[in-house]
Scaffold this motif. Sequence first.
Motif, PDB file in Angstrom:
ATOM      1  N   LEU A 119       0.824  -1.212   0.000  1.00  0.00           N
ATOM      2  CA  LEU A 119       0.000   0.000   0.000  1.00  0.00           C
ATOM      3  C   LEU A 119       0.856   1.259   0.000  1.00  0.00           C
ATOM      4  N   ALA A 165      -3.461  -3.691  -5.295  1.00  0.00           N
ATOM      5  CA  ALA A 165      -3.368  -2.820  -4.123  1.00  0.00           C
ATOM      6  C   ALA A 165      -4.688  -2.769  -3.363  1.00  0.00           C
ATOM      7  N   LEU A 169      -5.543  -3.733   0.371  1.00  0.00           N
ATOM      8  CA  LEU A 169      -6.223  -2.768   1.236  1.00  0.00           C
ATOM      9  C   LEU A 169      -7.377  -3.423   1.986  1.00  0.00           C
TER      10      LEU A 169
END
Length: 223
Positions: A119, A165, A169
């Motif tokens: 991240l 990503a 997350l």
Amino acid sequence: MARTVWDSTVGKKTVMAISGLVMLLYLVAHMIGNLKIFFGTTEFNEYAHWLRTVGEPFMHYEWTLWLIRVVLVVAVVAHAVSAFQLSRRGIKARPSKYVHKRKRADYATRTMRWGGIILGLFIVWHILDLTTGTVHSGGFETGKPYQNVVDTFSTWYGNTIYIAAMLALGLHIRHGFWSAAQTLGAGSRTRDRALKTTANVLALLLTIGFVAVPVGVMTGVVS
């Protein structure tokens, strides 16, 4: 007093929890704003312009946006530093491996460390791509965020980076929200199930909401 709190393990966990919740609030607002892209070029571009004029005339042009950015940078740095120092402290406290293997944590818990690194790298790429245009594909156009988003998600690598990503997350939020609640004293035997359910729902909604944009471009719904 501030130094004493920061030096303690509880203090670092508290900083990590509060900074994580600040970022979570931003992510919810950011996702809602991103979904405006499904309502067309005009509405999405007007929304992007509105972000720069929030608070006028009391606030100067872009002042509110920059204030939000500063708060986010502080939250990200505080979160990352706290996580790193807590990790190092844990390694020093247990330099040798356990004789008996501990019960394996769930997937989200075991991937918190590398998920955070992913991240962090993604944030850098995302800013260089859609804020500064430094690594943007197709020619970055200032004041035309709709077209810039479409350009990014018209490439295989743009989609791959973004979706990977967002999956990281989701896992990060799933574990992080519940962990923050425990740190801040909101957890209890009677509330744990509700907190875990909330964490799962938040992680799922945010992941779907963010991934919907590149999927929309790939399928031609957004073009």
